[in-house]
Design a protein around this motif. Structure first.
Motif, short mmCIF file in Angstrom:
data_model
loop_
_atom_site.label_atom_id
_atom_site.label_comp_id
_atom_site.label_asym_id
_atom_site.label_seq_id
_atom_site.Cartn_x
_atom_site.Cartn_y
_atom_site.Cartn_z
N GLY A 127 0.82 -1.20 0.00
CA GLY A 127 0.00 0.00 0.00
C GLY A 127 0.86 1.25 0.00
N SER A 128 0.38 2.28 -0.68
CA SER A 128 1.14 3.52 -0.80
C SER A 128 0.98 4.39 0.45
CB SER A 128 0.66 4.31 -2.02
OG SER A 128 -0.67 4.77 -1.82
N TYR A 169 -7.12 7.41 1.06
CA TYR A 169 -6.14 7.56 2.14
C TYR A 169 -5.17 6.36 2.14
CZ TYR A 169 -9.68 10.90 3.69
OH TYR A 169 -10.60 11.92 3.73
N PRO A 170 -4.04 6.51 2.81
CA PRO A 170 -3.11 5.36 2.90
C PRO A 170 -3.74 4.22 3.70
CG PRO A 170 -2.00 7.43 3.45
CD PRO A 170 -3.46 7.73 3.41
N THR A 171 -3.41 3.00 3.33
CA THR A 171 -3.86 1.85 4.11
C THR A 171 -3.01 1.76 5.38
OG1 THR A 171 -2.34 0.46 2.84
CG2 THR A 171 -4.63 0.50 2.13
N ALA A 200 -7.93 -7.71 2.73
CA ALA A 200 -8.63 -6.63 3.43
C ALA A 200 -7.66 -5.48 3.66
CB ALA A 200 -9.21 -7.12 4.75
N THR A 201 -8.22 -4.26 3.74
CA THR A 201 -7.42 -3.07 4.02
C THR A 201 -8.15 -2.23 5.07
OG1 THR A 201 -8.53 -1.81 2.25
CG2 THR A 201 -6.48 -2.95 1.68
N SER A 202 -7.37 -1.54 5.89
CA SER A 202 -7.95 -0.60 6.85
C SER A 202 -7.45 0.79 6.55
CB SER A 202 -7.61 -1.00 8.29
OG SER A 202 -6.21 -1.13 8.47
N GLY A 203 -8.29 1.76 6.82
CA GLY A 203 -7.97 3.17 6.62
C GLY A 203 -9.10 3.97 7.25
#
Length: 353
Positions: free
Chosen positions: A47-48, A79-81, A99-102
Motif C-alpha cells: 500500500g502507498s 487515504y493510505p492503508t 482486506a485493508t484498513s484506513g
C-alpha cells in the motif's frame, strides 16, 4: 552476528536462486503483506503512503524464471492503508480475498489482473464522520472473523460471510458487527488475535494509554491488563508469538527497544531487545519457530533475534540486514518461512534468511 548481503539486481547463476529480490514502486510503501495461498508463493500486496486522499494498493508477484517482480494489479484506495492482510487461508478453500484498513475496513477480491471491492464495513451508519482505523487482524482459526482497532477507543469484531461459488456466479462477500467494545481509555493502535484457547476467542490490543489489554470474546464484560508502560508512553504495535501463545511483543512510540511479555507473568517484561539505534517501527515473529523474531527500525536495520535464553538477557541479534532507507515494515512469510519482506522508501525487498 552475521549480516545479509546488500541488494543487487544481477541475475544469479543458472539453477541458483538469489538471496534478495527488490521491487520499486512509484510511491512510498507503508503497508504490505504476504499472500498465504500455496499456489501464489511469492505474491504480496503493498500500500502507498501519499499524504492526500488518493492512494494505491498494488499486488506484486515474483517471476521465479526472470527473477523480477511484476505488478499484477493496481487499484485506488482512499487515504493510505494502515494495514493490508490477505485472508489466512493456507488451503485455498475461501475466495481469494484481501482486506485493508484506513477510513473503513474494506474487503477485496483478487481476480487475475484486477481487484474488485467486495464490501465496505462501516459500523457508524448514523454519522457522516468516521473514526479512522489504525489496524486490524484476521482470525487464522476462523477466517470469518476480523477485528479492527480505532482512534475512537474501540475495537470492533466483524463477522464475514463469504458466499460460495454457484456455477459461474460469485456471491458477494458481506459482513456484520458481532461486537464493539471500548477497549482503552485513549486511541487504540493495534489489535491481534491470540492462538491461545483454541485460537478463536482471545485477542489483545495496545493503545495511547500505554497498556496491553487482553480480551475473550466469550467474556467481554472484563479485560486483563497484561502490561503498562511505566512512563505511560503510547504503545504502537502488538504481535503474538506464532508457536507459543504465552508470549507477545510490543513497542512504545519513538522507542528503540522491543518488549517481550509473558502473559503468565503480567506487567513484567521477560526480555528487552534493544540493539537498534533509532526508533523501532515493526515486529514480526517467525511463523515456524517460537524463539525467533524480526524487528525493523529507522536505523535502516532489520534484526533477527533468538530469544530462547529468556529470562536471561538477550544481548545481540543473530542476523542483521542494512537497507538503503528507514525500514517501516517487516513481514515474515507464513508459507515460506525462509523469506522475510521489508519495506523502506518506495522499495519492497524480500530476503532469504
Amino acid at each position: 552476528m552475521s549480516t545479509l548481503p546488500t541488494a543487487v539486481n544481477s541475475a544469479p547463476p543458472p539453477g541458483k536462486r538469489k538471496e534478495i529480490y527488490k521491487y520499486e514502486a512509484a510511491w512510498n510503501i507503508y503497508s504490505m503483506n504476504w499472500s498465504v495461498r500455496p499456489d501464489k508463493r511469492f505474491r504480496l500486496a503493498v500500500g502507498s503512503f501519499v499524504e492526500e486522499y488518493n492512494n494505491k494498493v498494488q499486488i506484486v508477484s515474483l517471476d521465479e524464471e526472470t527473477s523480477d517482480f511484476a505488478a499484477r494489479s493496481t487499484f485506488d484506495h482512499p487515504y493510505p492503508t494502515t494495514k493490508i492482510m490477505w485472508i489466512p487461508d493456507s488451503k485455498g478453500v475461501f475466495p481469494d480475498l484481501l482486506a485493508t484498513s484506513g477510513d473503513y475496513l474494506r474487503v477485496w477480491r483478487a481476480i487475475d489482473t484486477e481487484t474488485r471491492l467486495e464490501c465496505l464495513l462501516n459500523n457508524n451508519k448514523n454519522s457522516d464522520f468516521c473514526a479512522p482505523l489504525t489496524s486490524f487482524d484476521w482470525n487464522e482459526v476462523d477466517p470469518n472473523l476480523l477485528g479492527t482497532s480505532s482512534i475512537d477507543t474501540t475495537c470492533t469484531i466483524w463477522g464475514l460471510e463469504t458466499g460460495q461459488v454457484l456455477g459461474r456466479v460469485h456471491q458477494l462477500v458481506s459482513g456484520h458487527v458481532k461486537t464493539q467494545l471500548i477497549a482503552h481509555d485513549k486511541e487504540v493502535y493495534d489489535i491481534a488475535f491470540s492462538r491461545a484457547g483454541g485460537g478463536r476467542d482471545m485477542f489483545a490490543s495496545v493503545g495511547a494509554d500505554g497498556s496491553v489489554r487482553m480480551f475473550d470474546l466469550r467474556h467481554l464484560e472484563h479485560s486483563t491488563i497484561i502490561y503498562e508502560d511505566p512512563q505511560h508512553h503510547p504503545l504502537l504495535r502488538l504481535a503474538w508469538n506464532k508457536q507459543d501463545p504465552n508470549y507477545l511483543a510490543t513497542m512504545a512510540m519513538d522507542a528503540m527497544e522491543v518488549i517481550i511479555l509473558d502473559v503468565r507473568v503480567p506487567c513484567t517484561p521477560v526480555a528487552r531487545l534493544n540493539n537498534h539505534k533509532a526508533c523501532v517501527n515493526f515486529i514480526s515473529w517467525a511463523p515456524h519457530s517460537s524463539c525467533h523474531i524480526c524487528t525493523a527500525a529507522d536505523d535502516h536495520q532489520a534484526l533477527i533475534w533468538d530469544i530462547q535464553q529468556m529470562p536471561r538477557a538477550i544481548e545481540d541479534p543473530i542476523l542483521a540486514y542494512t537497507a538503503s532507507g528507514e525500514i517501516n515494515q517487516v513481514q515474515w512469510s507464513t508459507t515460506q518461512p525462509d523469506w522475510i519482506a521489508i519495506g523502506y522508501n518506495n522499495c519492497l525487498e524480500i530476503l532469504r534468511v
